[in-house]
Design an enzyme around this catalytic site. Structure first.
Site, PDB file in Angstrom:
ATOM      1  N   SER A 138       0.023  -1.354   0.122  1.00 11.77           N
ATOM      2  CA  SER A 138       0.165  -0.208  -0.169  1.00 11.77           C
ATOM      3  C   SER A 138       0.982   1.382   0.151  1.00 11.77           C
ATOM      4  O   SER A 138       2.319   1.170   0.981  1.00 11.77           O
ATOM      5  CB  SER A 138      -0.982   0.187   1.060  1.00 11.77           C
ATOM      6  N   TYR A 151      -1.443  -0.230  11.001  1.00  8.81           N
ATOM      7  CA  TYR A 151      -2.225  -1.033   9.648  1.00  8.81           C
ATOM      8  C   TYR A 151      -0.961   0.026   8.506  1.00  8.81           C
ATOM      9  O   TYR A 151      -0.143  -1.217   8.269  1.00  8.81           O
ATOM     10  CB  TYR A 151      -2.755  -0.351   8.624  1.00  8.81           C
TER      11      TYR A 151
END
Length: 261
Positions: A138, A151
């Protein structure tokens, strides 16, 4: 000619489902896995594709070694031509306010589970000197993620692991590609309890577009792909901006109550 075989994790919805659908349309047999019962519906939908071959589904917890062993066993010894390690969990809110069990689940799924799966399947591929791996990292991995701290840290780990593994396998016939999307229109933000944030309420990228760019990059043997122009700019800026500044900027996007009303 025997169809190639792809394994896609986190394939019940979102980017993972779209990756699986591309594989079906490109002539792969499929084994898809997720820790949600929706994986069975996803498999049924994929079997209805005109070009579908064999599509098997496995409802399994990939945050555990037992789950990874189950997934590997479900391949029944068939060589895995493509592994799409896409399973992941998100988690919003301030680190000290988060439930520790949920924090551990993010780490066990995104970091420990993905690492175990890559190690197991990667060794199979190395013995055959053949295969393609797509890891869903990501652009979040470039930024210290205030109100998404664990995260973002987990995605930084995956981004880094992907590039390292690619270099180690440089002289083999195994390619490793890191798919680095930005905010995408999936179940992610609801599951991460982030619908009351700016990033959770804004318009997001199309998962089908993200999946297509990731698949194409993998098939070309490219090292990474950042999907979407806005995300490309954001990742370039993140490489030169101080971490403290990035963390402050991330707060505006991810702090609860920052959604537009």
């Amino acid at each position: 000619m025997e169809r190639q075989f792809a394994v896609v994790t986190g394939a019940s919805t979102g980017i993972g489902y779209e990756l699986a659908r591309i594989c079906v349309r490109e002539g792969f047999d499929l084994l898809i896995a997720a820790d949600e019962v929706e994986i069975e519906k996803a498999a049924a939908d994929l079997r209805n594709e005109p070009s579908a071959g064999a599509v098997e589904a496995l409802h399994v917890d990939l945050a555990t070694q037992e789950g990874i062993d189950q997934l590997h066993a479900a391949a029944k010894g068939r060589p895995i031509d493509v592994l799409m390690a896409n399973a992941g969990r998100g988690l919003g809110h301030a680190f000290l306010d988060q439930d520790l069990a949920r924090i551990r689940d993010v780490i066990d799924t995104n970091v420990t589970g993905t690492t175990g799966l890559l190690h197991k399947v990667g060794n199979d591929m190395r013995r055959r000197n053949q295969g393609r791996i797509l890891i869903t990292g990501s652009i979040a991995g470039f930024t210290s993620g205030s109100f998404q701290a664990v995260y973002n840290a987990s995605k930084a780990y995956l981004n880094s692991l992907s590039f390292a593994l690619r270099e180690e396998l440089r002289d083999t016939e195994i390619s490793v590609t890191c798919l680095m999307p930005g905010a995408t229109e999936t179940e992610f933000f609801r599951r991460a309890d982030m619908l009351d944030t700016k990033v959770g309420s804004e318009e997001k990228d199309d998962p089908a577009m993200v999946a297509r760019q990731g698949y194409d990059a993998m098939m070309k043997g490219e090292g990474d792909v950042v999907t979407g122009l806005k995300n490309k700019i954001q990742s370039a800026v993140a490489n030169v901006m101080p971490a403290e500044t990035l963390a402050k900027q991330h707060r505006k996007m991810a702090e609860p109550g920052s959604a537009k009303h």
